[in-house]
Design a protein around this motif. Structure first.
Motif, PDB file in Angstrom:
ATOM      1  N   ARG A   1       0.943  -1.136   0.028  1.00 41.10           N
ATOM      2  CA  ARG A   1       0.090  -0.109   0.082  1.00 41.10           C
ATOM      3  C   ARG A   1       0.881   1.224  -0.193  1.00 41.10           C
ATOM      4  N   ALA A   2       1.659   1.390   0.864  1.00 41.53           N
ATOM      5  CA  ALA A   2       2.920   2.605   0.918  1.00 41.53           C
ATOM      6  C   ALA A   2       3.668   2.700  -0.313  1.00 41.53           C
ATOM      7  N   GLN A   3       3.960   1.291  -0.900  1.00 43.57           N
ATOM      8  CA  GLN A   3       4.747   1.721  -1.990  1.00 43.57           C
ATOM      9  C   GLN A   3       3.839   2.183  -3.320  1.00 43.57           C
ATOM     10  N   THR A   4       2.715   1.673  -3.532  1.00 40.27           N
ATOM     11  CA  THR A   4       1.613   2.176  -4.555  1.00 40.27           C
ATOM     12  C   THR A   4       1.519   3.690  -4.313  1.00 40.27           C
ATOM     13  N   SER A   5       1.419   4.140  -2.943  1.00 40.37           N
ATOM     14  CA  SER A   5       1.172   5.651  -2.664  1.00 40.37           C
ATOM     15  C   SER A   5       2.149   6.500  -3.219  1.00 40.37           C
ATOM     16  N   VAL A   6       3.287   5.894  -2.991  1.00 43.97           N
ATOM     17  CA  VAL A   6       4.704   6.697  -3.189  1.00 43.97           C
ATOM     18  C   VAL A   6       4.897   6.659  -4.794  1.00 43.97           C
ATOM     19  N   ALA A   7       4.653   5.458  -5.427  1.00 44.71           N
ATOM     20  CA  ALA A   7       4.808   5.359  -7.070  1.00 44.71           C
ATOM     21  C   ALA A   7       3.707   6.509  -7.656  1.00 44.71           C
ATOM     22  N   LEU A   8       2.552   6.595  -7.042  1.00 41.25           N
ATOM     23  CA  LEU A   8       1.504   7.293  -7.717  1.00 41.25           C
ATOM     24  C   LEU A   8       1.800   8.724  -7.414  1.00 41.25           C
ATOM     25  N   ASP A   9       2.613   9.117  -6.402  1.00 42.59           N
ATOM     26  CA  ASP A   9       3.077  10.282  -6.001  1.00 42.59           C
ATOM     27  C   ASP A   9       4.078  10.597  -6.937  1.00 42.59           C
ATOM     28  N   ASN A  10       5.151   9.968  -7.360  1.00 44.50           N
ATOM     29  CA  ASN A  10       6.022  10.094  -8.424  1.00 44.50           C
ATOM     30  C   ASN A  10       5.503  10.349  -9.750  1.00 44.50           C
ATOM     31  N   VAL A  11       4.219   9.364 -10.290  1.00 43.50           N
ATOM     32  CA  VAL A  11       3.776   9.724 -11.459  1.00 43.50           C
ATOM     33  C   VAL A  11       3.258  11.094 -11.310  1.00 43.50           C
ATOM     34  N   GLU A  12       2.521  11.383 -10.273  1.00 41.47           N
ATOM     35  CA  GLU A  12       1.881  12.869 -10.326  1.00 41.47           C
ATOM     36  C   GLU A  12       3.088  14.135 -10.258  1.00 41.47           C
ATOM     37  N   ALA A  13       4.092  13.722  -9.593  1.00 41.66           N
ATOM     38  CA  ALA A  13       5.267  14.612  -9.654  1.00 41.66           C
ATOM     39  C   ALA A  13       5.817  14.881 -11.321  1.00 41.66           C
ATOM     40  N   VAL A  14       5.969  13.711 -11.908  1.00 43.38           N
ATOM     41  CA  VAL A  14       6.211  13.877 -13.493  1.00 43.38           C
ATOM     42  C   VAL A  14       5.203  14.572 -14.256  1.00 43.38           C
ATOM     43  N   LEU A  15       3.837  14.326 -13.944  1.00 39.24           N
ATOM     44  CA  LEU A  15       2.722  14.976 -14.825  1.00 39.24           C
ATOM     45  C   LEU A  15       2.923  16.507 -14.435  1.00 39.24           C
ATOM     46  N   ARG A  16       2.965  16.897 -12.960  1.00 34.69           N
ATOM     47  CA  ARG A  16       3.054  18.264 -12.541  1.00 34.69           C
ATOM     48  C   ARG A  16       4.149  18.876 -13.397  1.00 34.69           C
TER      49      ARG A  16
END
Length: 130
Positions: A49-64
């Motif tokens: 769960r924590a890894q998925t959240s961070v991976a999604l945060d990282n996707v969001e950072a690239v998008l941003r």
């Protein structure tokens, strides 16, 4: 950009079967993002769960960085080392974060034997348009 969902049938997994994108100007291909810090340190070993959240945060950072957000995702592929654990522990988290932007991207969820580092459990690859 005009986004039209294409769903000749629906599945309970919570993704659209297709998304027709018309009138877009830019496409962004986000490489696989995992649970790593900005300096490349692996985070949350053993915690799907924590890894998925961070991976999604990282996707969001690239998008941003490209002037986009989670709402621009038109496809997302999910690679996990344990698909049952992913759906039990993290699938709902990812669906909720994307649903906040009215996104149910088509994609793949595949179980693989391992990722680039043995402690990593999930990798997210995204495609975005605006």
């Amino acid at each position: 950009m005009l986004r039209t969902t294409v769903n000749p049938w629906t599945y309970p997994e919570g993704m659209d079967q297709g998304v027709l994108i018309e009138g877009h100007q830019r496409l962004l291909f986000v490489s696989g993002q995992c649970s790593v810090s900005a300096t490349g340190e692996s985070l949350h070993p053993g915690d799907m769960r924590a890894q998925t959240s961070v991976a999604l945060d990282n996707v969001e950072a690239v998008l941003r960085e490209a002037g986009m957000g989670l709402g621009n995702i038109v496809r997302m592929n999910t690679y996990v080392t344990d698909v049952e654990a992913f759906f039990a522990q993290a699938g709902e988290l990812m669906a909720e974060r994307l649903a906040a932007f009215d996104v149910r991207p088509p994609g793949v969820c595949a179980q693989i034997s391992r990722l680039g580092r043995p402690e990593l459990l999930v990798e997210l690859e995204a495609f975005a348009a605006d």
